[in-house]
Enzyme design. Structure first.
Site, PDB file in Angstrom:
ATOM      1  N   GLU A 105       0.780  -1.386  -0.012  1.00  0.00           N
ATOM      2  CA  GLU A 105      -0.023  -0.135  -0.029  1.00  0.00           C
ATOM      3  C   GLU A 105       0.850   1.217  -0.121  1.00  0.00           C
ATOM      4  O   GLU A 105       0.570   2.217   0.721  1.00  0.00           O
ATOM      5  CB  GLU A 105      -0.900  -0.125   1.247  1.00  0.00           C
ATOM      6  CG  GLU A 105      -1.994  -1.102   1.291  1.00  0.00           C
ATOM      7  CD  GLU A 105      -2.825  -1.415   2.381  1.00  0.00           C
ATOM      8  OE1 GLU A 105      -2.848  -0.457   3.164  1.00  0.00           O
ATOM      9  OE2 GLU A 105      -3.405  -2.355   2.425  1.00  0.00           O
ATOM     10  N   ASN A 138       2.136  -5.105  -3.159  1.00  0.00           N
ATOM     11  CA  ASN A 138       0.718  -5.317  -2.977  1.00  0.00           C
ATOM     12  C   ASN A 138      -0.035  -4.112  -2.556  1.00  0.00           C
ATOM     13  O   ASN A 138       0.423  -3.331  -1.805  1.00  0.00           O
ATOM     14  CB  ASN A 138       0.510  -6.253  -1.505  1.00  0.00           C
ATOM     15  CG  ASN A 138      -0.630  -6.875  -1.489  1.00  0.00           C
ATOM     16  OD1 ASN A 138      -1.296  -7.469  -2.169  1.00  0.00           O
ATOM     17  ND2 ASN A 138      -1.267  -6.824  -0.201  1.00  0.00           N
ATOM     18  N   HIS A 197     -10.704  -5.703  -2.603  1.00  0.00           N
ATOM     19  CA  HIS A 197     -11.561  -5.381  -1.494  1.00  0.00           C
ATOM     20  C   HIS A 197     -12.841  -4.846  -2.114  1.00  0.00           C
ATOM     21  O   HIS A 197     -12.649  -3.565  -2.314  1.00  0.00           O
ATOM     22  CB  HIS A 197     -11.066  -4.667  -0.307  1.00  0.00           C
ATOM     23  CG  HIS A 197     -10.176  -5.429   0.154  1.00  0.00           C
ATOM     24  ND1 HIS A 197     -10.374  -6.655   1.026  1.00  0.00           N
ATOM     25  CD2 HIS A 197      -8.620  -5.069   0.691  1.00  0.00           C
ATOM     26  CE1 HIS A 197      -9.136  -6.961   1.615  1.00  0.00           C
ATOM     27  NE2 HIS A 197      -8.144  -6.283   1.370  1.00  0.00           N
ATOM     28  N   GLU A 223      -6.425 -10.529  -1.549  1.00  0.00           N
ATOM     29  CA  GLU A 223      -7.310 -10.228  -0.357  1.00  0.00           C
ATOM     30  C   GLU A 223      -8.809 -10.112  -0.821  1.00  0.00           C
ATOM     31  O   GLU A 223      -9.414  -9.264  -0.116  1.00  0.00           O
ATOM     32  CB  GLU A 223      -6.614  -8.796   0.568  1.00  0.00           C
ATOM     33  CG  GLU A 223      -5.378  -8.980   0.942  1.00  0.00           C
ATOM     34  CD  GLU A 223      -4.939  -7.679   1.450  1.00  0.00           C
ATOM     35  OE1 GLU A 223      -5.754  -6.839   2.221  1.00  0.00           O
ATOM     36  OE2 GLU A 223      -3.643  -7.396   1.788  1.00  0.00           O
ATOM     37  N   ASP A 283     -12.404  -9.916  -1.167  1.00  0.00           N
ATOM     38  CA  ASP A 283     -13.745 -10.025  -0.504  1.00  0.00           C
ATOM     39  C   ASP A 283     -14.774  -8.946  -1.149  1.00  0.00           C
ATOM     40  O   ASP A 283     -14.244  -8.013  -1.828  1.00  0.00           O
ATOM     41  CB  ASP A 283     -13.561  -9.774   0.861  1.00  0.00           C
ATOM     42  CG  ASP A 283     -13.078  -8.444   1.395  1.00  0.00           C
ATOM     43  OD1 ASP A 283     -12.993  -7.572   0.575  1.00  0.00           O
ATOM     44  OD2 ASP A 283     -12.850  -8.453   2.505  1.00  0.00           O
TER      45      ASP A 283
HETATM   46  O1  G3I Z   1      -5.969  -8.448  18.754  1.00  0.00           O
HETATM   47  C1  G3I Z   1      -6.449  -7.031  19.235  1.00  0.00           C
HETATM   48  C2  G3I Z   1      -7.329  -7.556  20.589  1.00  0.00           C
HETATM   49  O2  G3I Z   1      -6.623  -7.980  21.564  1.00  0.00           O
HETATM   50  C3  G3I Z   1      -7.976  -6.102  20.806  1.00  0.00           C
HETATM   51  O3  G3I Z   1      -8.746  -6.178  21.986  1.00  0.00           O
HETATM   52  C4  G3I Z   1      -8.814  -5.584  19.550  1.00  0.00           C
HETATM   53  C5  G3I Z   1      -9.272  -4.182  19.880  1.00  0.00           C
HETATM   54  O4  G3I Z   1      -8.912  -3.202  19.006  1.00  0.00           O
HETATM   55  O5  G3I Z   1      -7.903  -5.459  18.483  1.00  0.00           O
HETATM   56  C6  G3I Z   1      -7.204  -6.489  18.260  1.00  0.00           C
HETATM   57  O6  G3I Z   1      -6.425  -6.289  16.981  1.00  0.00           O
HETATM   58  C7  G3I Z   1      -7.189  -6.243  15.968  1.00  0.00           C
HETATM   59  C8  G3I Z   1      -6.630  -6.907  14.712  1.00  0.00           C
HETATM   60  O7  G3I Z   1      -7.087  -6.727  13.365  1.00  0.00           O
HETATM   61  C9  G3I Z   1      -7.019  -8.523  15.281  1.00  0.00           C
HETATM   62  O8  G3I Z   1      -8.331  -8.640  15.068  1.00  0.00           O
HETATM   63  C10 G3I Z   1      -6.731  -4.707  15.408  1.00  0.00           C
HETATM   64  O9  G3I Z   1      -7.356  -3.689  16.484  1.00  0.00           O
HETATM   65  C11 G3I Z   1      -7.142  -4.332  14.053  1.00  0.00           C
HETATM   66  O10 G3I Z   1      -6.937  -2.913  13.538  1.00  0.00           O
HETATM   67  C12 G3I Z   1      -6.958  -5.548  12.999  1.00  0.00           C
HETATM   68  O11 G3I Z   1      -7.373  -5.262  11.825  1.00  0.00           O
HETATM   69  C13 G3I Z   1      -6.625  -5.467  10.675  1.00  0.00           C
HETATM   70  C14 G3I Z   1      -6.411  -4.530   9.571  1.00  0.00           C
HETATM   71  O12 G3I Z   1      -5.778  -5.112   8.695  1.00  0.00           O
HETATM   72  C15 G3I Z   1      -5.427  -3.751  10.327  1.00  0.00           C
HETATM   73  O13 G3I Z   1      -5.101  -2.844   9.300  1.00  0.00           O
HETATM   74  C16 G3I Z   1      -7.460  -6.719  10.107  1.00  0.00           C
HETATM   75  O14 G3I Z   1      -7.832  -7.730  11.010  1.00  0.00           O
HETATM   76  C17 G3I Z   1      -6.836  -7.493   8.675  1.00  0.00           C
HETATM   77  O15 G3I Z   1      -7.907  -8.088   7.934  1.00  0.00           O
HETATM   78  C18 G3I Z   1      -6.750  -6.021   7.839  1.00  0.00           C
HETATM   79  O16 G3I Z   1      -6.035  -6.642   6.817  1.00  0.00           O
HETATM   80  C19 G3I Z   1      -5.554  -5.673   5.796  1.00  0.00           C
HETATM   81  C20 G3I Z   1      -4.248  -6.150   5.068  1.00  0.00           C
HETATM   82  O17 G3I Z   1      -3.366  -6.482   5.770  1.00  0.00           O
HETATM   83  C21 G3I Z   1      -3.893  -5.173   4.097  1.00  0.00           C
HETATM   84  N1  G3I Z   1      -4.831  -4.804   3.185  1.00  0.00           N
HETATM   85  C22 G3I Z   1      -6.273  -4.282   3.845  1.00  0.00           C
HETATM   86  C23 G3I Z   1      -6.585  -5.402   4.728  1.00  0.00           C
HETATM   87  C24 G3I Z   1      -7.957  -4.758   5.469  1.00  0.00           C
HETATM   88  O18 G3I Z   1      -7.953  -3.936   6.057  1.00  0.00           O
END
Ligand code: G3I
Length: 466
Positions: free
Chosen positions: A163, A205, A242, A271, A273
């Site tokens: 990105e 990516n 996405h 990725e 969806d």
């Molecule tokens: O694990 C913590 C948990 O302990 C906490 O209580 C909770 C509360 O905020 O957060 C949890 O972590 C979260 C994590 O996902 C696991 O679920 C983060 O806040 C959250 O920001 C994170 O989001 C991820 C996101 O990337 C962050 O940028 C998504 O799961 C993940 O699917 C997403 O993936 C990205 C790719 O890497 C890049 N392209 C876009 C894609 C979608 O956004």
């Protein structure tokens, strides 16, 4: 299409490959709907592609989740566990336990891994967010080197940089702390990754790069063209994909994929969806699969999660399985489109392979015995598919088959069976996914992909009945 297409029956396809083994095929070949795969990975493998998903380590204890993931997918991306904040939470202190859980689960189940992501402006650990200039550049390069070295040999493709381009009409780079270290930060990251793991494919990516007429797409395209012209080590471009109603699947998606591939890189949907439901969602998924299948160098598709409830945007129900793990209409349309076939890699092995199919019939154990027969499948520049057919001689209640490949060959994907490996990694023991009982004369089969690394000896196979 920039290349002519010819349609072959499967028998004729094999004959064509045999006859032209010493030559480079200059055409893309349309693979017809033949051996219908009953899972996404099996159907994708028919044209030499993978079908993957993102996995969250925290869900590996959920049996419904792992059984769908194991059955349907043969490429695994860690959803968050290999990102910079997860792998280097404190400067110079690396943490691989969550990433390892995913990599180990994938490898134990015969799957490949896409590494995500080595360098990114987002999900940086706190200490990195506060760095700048040379200090940040060095920290980033050290991170790339350390993480890629740690996972060396276990990663099919790395998202080296994620990105880095801006949204909107500029077509330029995104402003970020990494960008402010100098415009060459991306190529520096790619060179460091290549030095650390020379056999992993190295990808750039990004998202919103699907529509060929968008400025961001053009910006990334120009960077990749520049990299290729200057010998910067880049092997692939990942299209996150996405989609939702505000950002629908573009009608020119195949054009985008084909134009990037023409630069001499693989393209991968990394990725995927699509928010929505029912037939509208199913049609859009079908369109994405169709676009990938129409481009020989579109090597695989990864969806960003297993069930809708696992998605980072669960309320948009964007995945192929509902929250209970049931197949959605979108699943069926993807499977059918994969089975309908598409172009396969136009550059199968340019040197002559020496087929040495092996059939082994060990003595009967208990009631009946079994025979394992190897037959060759599709071949590409870097890999080939094989199928083993197990035949029962007399009734058997189960079977175990071994497949031995010659180093430096590596089995990188399997389908329709439950694999395990010996410590050398050269001997795979395949067991049936179900009961394995066969009545006399009955056959069953499983398949696998071998990355040949220049060695074209066919695997030897055995079967033992129980
Ligand atoms: O694990 C913590 C948990 O302990 C906490 O209580 C909770 C509360 O905020 O957060 C949890 O972590 C979260 C994590 O996902 C696991 O679920 C983060 O806040 C959250 O920001 C994170 O989001 C991820 C996101 O990337 C962050 O940028 C998504 O799961 C993940 O699917 C997403 O993936 C990205 C790719 O890497 C890049 N392209 C876009 C894609 C979608 O956004």
């Amino acid at each position: 299409m920039t290349t002519p297409r010819h349609t072959y029956g499967r028998g004729r396809l094999a004959a064509a490959f045999g006859g032209l083994a010493a030559a480079t095929l200059a055409v893309a070949i349309a693979v017809p709907a033949a051996a219908a795969g009953s899972t996404l990975q099996a159907a994708a493998s028919e044209s030499g592609r993978y079908f993957g998903t993102a996995i969250a380590a925290s869900r590996l204890g959920d049996g419904t989740y792992t059984s769908i993931a194991n059955r349907e997918f043969n490429m695994i991306t860690a959803e968050n566990e290999m990102k910079m904040d997860a792998t280097e939470p404190s400067r110079g202190q690396f943490s691989y336990s969550s990433g390892d859980r995913i990599v180990n689960w994938a490898r134990q189940n015969g799957k490949q891994v896409r590494g995500h992501a080595l360098a990114w402006h987002s999900q940086q650990p706190g200490w990195m967010q506060n760095l700048s200039g040379t200090d940040l550049r060095n920290a980033m390069l050290n991170h790339v080197t350390q993480v890629a070295s740690y996972y060396k040999g276990k990663i099919y493709a790395w998202d080296v940089v994620n990105e880095a381009f801006a949204d909107g009409s500029s077509g330029g780079r995104r402003d970020s702390n990494l960008q402010r270290t100098g415009n060459d930060w991306i190529e520096a990251a790619f060179r460091a990754a290549r030095a650390a793991d020379p056999n992993a494919k190295l990808c750039y990516n990004d998202y919103n790069t699907d529509n060929w007429s968008h400025a961001k797409t053009q910006g990334v395209y120009n960077m990749v063209r520049d990299f290729k012209s200057r010998g910067v080590p880049i092997d692939c471009v990942g299209f996150q994909a996405h989609f939702n109603s505000g950002n629908p699947v573009p009608s020119n998606y195949d054009v985008t994929l084909r134009n990037f591939a023409a630069l001499g890189v693989d393209v991968q949907i990394t990725e995927l969806d699509i928010e929505g439901s029912g037939s509208s969602q199913a049609q859009q998924y079908q369109g994405v699969v169709q676009a990938c299948l129409s481009v020989a160098r579109c090597t695989g598709i990864t969806v960003w999660g297993v069930r809708d409830s696992d998605s980072w945007r669960a309320s948009g129900t964007p995945l192929l399985f509902d929250g209970s793990g049931n197949k959605k209409a979108a699943y069926t349309s993807v499977l059918n489109q994969l089975n309908a076939g598409g172009t396969t890699n136009p550059n199968p092995n340019p040197t002559t392979p020496v087929p040495t199919p092996t059939t082994t019939t060990p003595p009967p154990t208990g009631g009946g015995s079994c025979t394992a027969t190897y037959s060759e499948g599709q071949k590409w520049g870097d890999r080939f598919n094989g199928t083993v057919t197990i035949r029962a001689n007399g009734n058997i209640s189960g079977w175990t088959s071994t497949v031995t490949v010659r180093s430096p060959q590596k089995i990188i994907a399997t389908w329709s069976g439950s694999p395990s490996w010996d410590s050398s990694g050269n001997v795979m023991t395949m067991r049936p996914s179900g009961s394995g009982a066969l009545s006399s004369g009955q056959t069953t089969s499983f398949g696998f992909t071998v990355q040949h690394n220049g060695t074209w000896t066919w695997p030897s196979v055995t079967c033992a009945a129980s």
